[in-house]
Write a protein that holds these residues in place. Structure first.
Motif, mmCIF file in Angstrom:
data_model
loop_
_atom_site.group_PDB
_atom_site.id
_atom_site.type_symbol
_atom_site.label_atom_id
_atom_site.label_comp_id
_atom_site.label_asym_id
_atom_site.label_seq_id
_atom_site.Cartn_x
_atom_site.Cartn_y
_atom_site.Cartn_z
ATOM 1 N N UNK A 155 0.833 -1.185 0.000
ATOM 2 C CA UNK A 155 0.000 0.000 0.000
ATOM 3 C C UNK A 155 0.872 1.240 0.000
ATOM 4 N N UNK A 156 0.248 2.384 0.104
ATOM 5 C CA UNK A 156 0.995 3.631 0.131
ATOM 6 C C UNK A 156 1.700 3.821 1.456
ATOM 7 N N UNK A 157 2.739 4.596 1.433
ATOM 8 C CA UNK A 157 3.461 4.910 2.660
ATOM 9 C C UNK A 157 2.747 6.068 3.335
ATOM 10 N N UNK A 158 2.469 5.898 4.606
ATOM 11 C CA UNK A 158 1.902 6.990 5.386
ATOM 12 C C UNK A 158 2.919 7.361 6.442
ATOM 13 N N UNK A 159 3.520 8.531 6.281
ATOM 14 C CA UNK A 159 4.372 9.118 7.293
ATOM 15 C C UNK A 159 5.426 8.162 7.847
ATOM 16 N N UNK A 160 6.428 7.826 7.076
ATOM 17 C CA UNK A 160 7.399 6.841 7.547
ATOM 18 C C UNK A 160 8.407 7.398 8.555
ATOM 19 N N UNK A 199 7.310 15.901 17.082
ATOM 20 C CA UNK A 199 6.939 15.459 15.729
ATOM 21 C C UNK A 199 6.748 13.953 15.683
ATOM 22 N N UNK A 200 7.645 13.230 16.302
ATOM 23 C CA UNK A 200 7.560 11.767 16.326
ATOM 24 C C UNK A 200 6.304 11.324 17.069
ATOM 25 N N UNK A 201 6.050 11.936 18.226
ATOM 26 C CA UNK A 201 4.874 11.564 19.013
ATOM 27 C C UNK A 201 3.585 11.853 18.243
ATOM 28 N N UNK A 202 3.525 12.991 17.584
ATOM 29 C CA UNK A 202 2.335 13.323 16.798
ATOM 30 C C UNK A 202 2.159 12.383 15.616
ATOM 31 N N UNK A 203 3.262 12.038 14.956
ATOM 32 C CA UNK A 203 3.189 11.120 13.816
ATOM 33 C C UNK A 203 2.720 9.743 14.260
ATOM 34 N N UNK A 204 3.150 9.312 15.444
ATOM 35 C CA UNK A 204 2.722 8.014 15.956
ATOM 36 C C UNK A 204 1.239 8.041 16.333
ATOM 37 N N UNK A 205 0.784 9.150 16.901
ATOM 38 C CA UNK A 205 -0.602 9.256 17.358
ATOM 39 C C UNK A 205 -1.588 9.546 16.223
ATOM 40 N N UNK A 206 -1.171 10.345 15.249
ATOM 41 C CA UNK A 206 -2.066 10.788 14.172
ATOM 42 C C UNK A 206 -1.390 10.639 12.807
ATOM 43 N N UNK A 207 -1.051 9.411 12.391
ATOM 44 C CA UNK A 207 -0.250 9.250 11.172
ATOM 45 C C UNK A 207 -0.864 9.851 9.915
ATOM 46 N N UNK A 256 -3.150 12.271 9.624
ATOM 47 C CA UNK A 256 -3.248 13.729 9.740
ATOM 48 C C UNK A 256 -1.875 14.381 9.591
ATOM 49 N N UNK A 257 -0.852 13.782 10.184
ATOM 50 C CA UNK A 257 0.501 14.331 10.050
ATOM 51 C C UNK A 257 0.969 14.221 8.602
ATOM 52 N N UNK A 293 1.237 21.953 13.145
ATOM 53 C CA UNK A 293 0.327 20.820 12.961
ATOM 54 C C UNK A 293 -1.006 21.079 13.653
ATOM 55 N N UNK A 294 -0.944 21.609 14.870
ATOM 56 C CA UNK A 294 -2.189 21.905 15.597
ATOM 57 C C UNK A 294 -3.022 22.931 14.825
ATOM 58 N N UNK A 295 -2.375 23.986 14.341
ATOM 59 C CA UNK A 295 -3.090 25.010 13.577
ATOM 60 C C UNK A 295 -3.657 24.431 12.287
ATOM 61 N N UNK A 296 -2.871 23.627 11.592
ATOM 62 C CA UNK A 296 -3.312 23.006 10.348
ATOM 63 C C UNK A 296 -4.508 22.086 10.609
#
Length: 149
Positions: free
Chosen positions: A20-25, A65-73, A75-76, A122-125
């Motif tokens: 499948x596609x890569x999501x936020x590696x 950034x890592x924590x957000x990517x893990x929690x919201x892949x 969206x990030x 990210x929060x603003x976006x």
């Protein structure tokens, strides 16, 4: 095979297959296995060459950034695609020169500040324009209330 030892001493704990596609590696190691539909996979870095020394260190797993990517892949990834990729594409040549010329402690401070800025962005976006405006009004009201005797 599971249980085999790699050249660095790590032991393979599990093997899985997916397509499948890569999501936020963003990974713990800064590396992924990449392959076409056929052929052997190769180890690939997940970041740009100019920042490889940082991305391949232990630092990324302790960032916002890592924590957000893990929690919201997803969206990030949307944030990266919509806002960050054009920014980084335009600024990487300049950032590369700055990183090469700056002393290491300053680079560290810039990385931490940049990580915080990415998290705020990210929060603003994610909240969108109306959400950011609402937060600004709430923050302004709280600041006014805090100043009143």
């Amino acid at each position: 095979h599971v249980g085999a030892a790699l050249s660095n001493g790590a032991v393979i704990e599990a093997i899985s297959h997916s397509r499948g596609g890569i999501i936020n590696p963003i990974t713990d190691t800064g590396k992924i296995l990449a392959a076409a539909a056929t052929g052997e996979p190769v180890v690939a870095a997940t970041g740009n060459e100019w920042l490889a020394d940082v991305m391949l260190s232990a630092y990324p797993k302790y960032t916002l950034s890592y924590a957000l990517a893990a929690a919201f892949p997803a969206a990030v990834q949307a944030y990266y695609d919509g806002a960050l990729e054009p920014l980084f594409t335009a600024t990487v040549p300049h950032l590369t020169k700055i990183k090469a010329a700056a002393p290491a402690p300053l680079v560290g401070v810039i990385l931490v500040a940049g990580d915080a800025a990415l998290a705020v962005g990210f929060a603003a976006y994610s909240l969108g324009l109306k959400g950011v405006a609402t937060l600004a009004v709430i923050a302004a009201a709280a600041a006014r209330k805090g100043k009143k005797p």
